[in-house]
Design a protein around this motif. Structure first.
Motif, short mmCIF file in Angstrom:
data_model
loop_
_atom_site.label_atom_id
_atom_site.label_comp_id
_atom_site.label_asym_id
_atom_site.label_seq_id
_atom_site.Cartn_x
_atom_site.Cartn_y
_atom_site.Cartn_z
N ALA A 42 -1.07 5.47 -16.68
CA ALA A 42 -1.90 4.46 -15.95
C ALA A 42 -3.18 3.99 -16.61
CB ALA A 42 -2.09 4.57 -14.34
N ALA A 43 -3.80 5.02 -16.93
CA ALA A 43 -5.05 4.63 -17.62
C ALA A 43 -4.79 4.07 -19.10
CB ALA A 43 -5.93 5.79 -17.79
N TYR A 44 -3.79 4.42 -19.59
CA TYR A 44 -3.39 3.89 -20.81
C TYR A 44 -2.94 2.49 -20.97
CZ TYR A 44 -1.52 3.22 -25.65
OH TYR A 44 -0.98 2.54 -26.85
N LEU A 45 -2.41 2.10 -19.86
CA LEU A 45 -1.96 0.83 -19.82
C LEU A 45 -3.28 -0.08 -19.17
CD1 LEU A 45 1.63 1.20 -17.70
CD2 LEU A 45 1.15 0.36 -20.19
N GLN A 46 -3.75 0.46 -18.51
CA GLN A 46 -5.01 -0.25 -18.06
C GLN A 46 -6.19 -0.38 -18.93
OE1 GLN A 46 -5.50 -1.51 -14.85
NE2 GLN A 46 -7.52 -2.46 -15.33
N LYS A 47 -6.33 0.33 -20.18
CA LYS A 47 -7.28 0.16 -20.90
C LYS A 47 -8.81 -0.12 -20.36
CE LYS A 47 -3.80 -0.60 -24.78
NZ LYS A 47 -2.54 -0.25 -24.09
N GLY A 48 -9.05 0.59 -19.46
CA GLY A 48 -10.51 0.18 -18.82
C GLY A 48 -11.52 0.17 -19.86
N GLU A 49 -12.63 -0.71 -19.35
CA GLU A 49 -13.77 -0.57 -20.22
C GLU A 49 -14.81 0.51 -20.03
OE1 GLU A 49 -16.08 -4.47 -19.45
OE2 GLU A 49 -14.29 -5.49 -19.79
N THR A 50 -14.63 1.03 -18.80
CA THR A 50 -15.63 2.32 -18.61
C THR A 50 -14.59 3.52 -17.99
OG1 THR A 50 -15.61 1.74 -16.12
CG2 THR A 50 -17.37 0.84 -17.65
N GLN A 51 -15.22 4.68 -18.25
CA GLN A 51 -14.44 5.79 -18.06
C GLN A 51 -13.89 5.86 -16.61
OE1 GLN A 51 -16.88 9.41 -18.32
NE2 GLN A 51 -15.28 10.65 -18.62
N MET A 52 -14.87 5.28 -15.47
CA MET A 52 -14.75 5.20 -14.29
C MET A 52 -13.37 4.41 -13.86
SD MET A 52 -15.16 6.46 -11.17
CE MET A 52 -16.43 7.39 -11.38
N GLU A 53 -13.38 3.19 -14.53
CA GLU A 53 -12.31 2.37 -14.28
C GLU A 53 -10.88 3.04 -14.51
OE1 GLU A 53 -10.56 -2.10 -15.81
OE2 GLU A 53 -12.42 -1.33 -16.30
N ASN A 54 -10.76 3.79 -15.57
CA ASN A 54 -9.58 4.58 -15.99
C ASN A 54 -9.47 5.66 -15.12
OD1 ASN A 54 -8.67 3.11 -18.23
ND2 ASN A 54 -10.57 4.12 -19.51
N VAL A 55 -10.40 6.12 -14.57
CA VAL A 55 -10.27 7.51 -13.48
C VAL A 55 -9.58 6.73 -12.19
CG1 VAL A 55 -11.41 9.20 -12.07
CG2 VAL A 55 -11.97 8.92 -14.33
N LYS A 56 -10.17 5.58 -11.90
CA LYS A 56 -9.67 4.88 -10.50
C LYS A 56 -8.47 4.42 -10.70
CE LYS A 56 -14.00 2.65 -9.09
NZ LYS A 56 -14.90 1.64 -9.06
N VAL A 57 -7.95 4.08 -11.90
CA VAL A 57 -6.57 3.56 -11.94
C VAL A 57 -5.69 4.81 -11.95
CG1 VAL A 57 -6.13 3.29 -14.28
CG2 VAL A 57 -5.07 1.97 -13.11
N GLY A 58 -6.10 5.88 -12.46
CA GLY A 58 -5.51 7.35 -12.23
C GLY A 58 -5.23 7.78 -10.85
N ALA A 59 -6.31 7.69 -10.20
CA ALA A 59 -6.33 8.22 -8.71
C ALA A 59 -5.52 7.01 -7.93
CB ALA A 59 -7.87 7.92 -8.16
N ALA A 60 -5.37 5.73 -8.26
CA ALA A 60 -4.84 4.84 -7.64
C ALA A 60 -3.20 5.31 -7.64
CB ALA A 60 -4.86 3.58 -8.03
N ALA A 61 -2.63 5.65 -9.02
CA ALA A 61 -1.47 6.04 -9.38
C ALA A 61 -1.17 7.40 -8.56
CB ALA A 61 -1.48 6.35 -10.70
N GLY A 62 -2.09 8.13 -8.32
CA GLY A 62 -1.82 9.52 -7.41
C GLY A 62 -1.50 9.10 -6.12
N GLY A 63 -2.43 8.03 -5.64
CA GLY A 63 -2.26 7.61 -4.01
C GLY A 63 -0.98 7.02 -3.75
N ILE A 64 -0.71 6.23 -4.83
CA ILE A 64 0.75 5.48 -4.61
C ILE A 64 1.84 6.65 -4.55
CG2 ILE A 64 2.65 4.07 -5.72
CD1 ILE A 64 -0.01 2.25 -6.84
N LEU A 65 1.58 7.52 -5.45
CA LEU A 65 2.79 8.60 -5.67
C LEU A 65 2.83 9.78 -4.19
CD1 LEU A 65 4.75 10.10 -7.54
CD2 LEU A 65 2.88 11.50 -8.22
N PHE A 66 1.37 9.63 -3.64
CA PHE A 66 1.38 10.64 -2.59
C PHE A 66 1.97 9.92 -1.16
CE2 PHE A 66 -1.56 11.62 0.86
CZ PHE A 66 -1.02 12.86 1.18
N LEU A 67 1.97 8.55 -1.18
CA LEU A 67 2.51 7.80 -0.13
C LEU A 67 3.77 8.41 0.69
CD1 LEU A 67 1.42 3.99 -0.61
CD2 LEU A 67 0.51 5.73 0.92
#
Length: 147
Positions: A42-67
């Protein structure tokens, strides 16, 4: 809507990249810590500008996986109702909620860790991809970026 998997794949959108990371974690579920790999994807695809943006997209992937795990809580509630007593229902729901919290911490936390790892490993590549995407071309090569 066409999906991009090139240097400008952050244009897919935050939630599409998170969904792709969740699917990757699910498909790789036979590998230990596959949730970390889902966060990396998820973070590789996002290629976020900040570390926090990549952590957020990773956490969102976990949230979707957790549903889908939330369905387990309903299963525990159904088993509690079959016990026939209020105490049995409360006890089984308590165990279910504790298990759900632990599963959520593992899933979302490990995917967020994957986003952090992806940012640490590919930070220079992400910067180069953003430069290329905004300017249309880059005069700096990968070897030049290292020095």
């Amino acid at each position: 809507m066409a999906l991009n998997f090139d240097d400008s794949s952050h244009e897919n959108g935050f939630w599409i990249n998170a969904l792709i990371g969740a699917i990757a974690a699910f498909v790789l579920g036979f590998i230990p810590f596959s949730t970390v790999l889902g966060g990396v994807v998820a973070a590789y695809l996002q290629k976020g500008e900040t570390q926090m943006e990549n952590v957020k997209v990773g956490a969102a992937a976990g949230g979707i996986l957790f549903l889908p795990s939330l369905l387990a809580l309903f299963a525990f509630g159904f088993l509690g109702l079959l016990s026939g007593s209020a105490e049995g229902f409360i006890f089984i729901m308590f165990i279910g909620v504790i298990g759900l919290i632990l599963a959520g911490l593992y899933t979302i936390g490990a995917c967020a860790l994957g986003g952090l790892i992806a940012h640490a490993v590919w930070e220079d590549d992400f910067r180069k991809a953003r430069t290329t995407a905004t300017t249309g071309s880059s005069t700096e090569t990968y070897e030049e970026a290292q020095y």
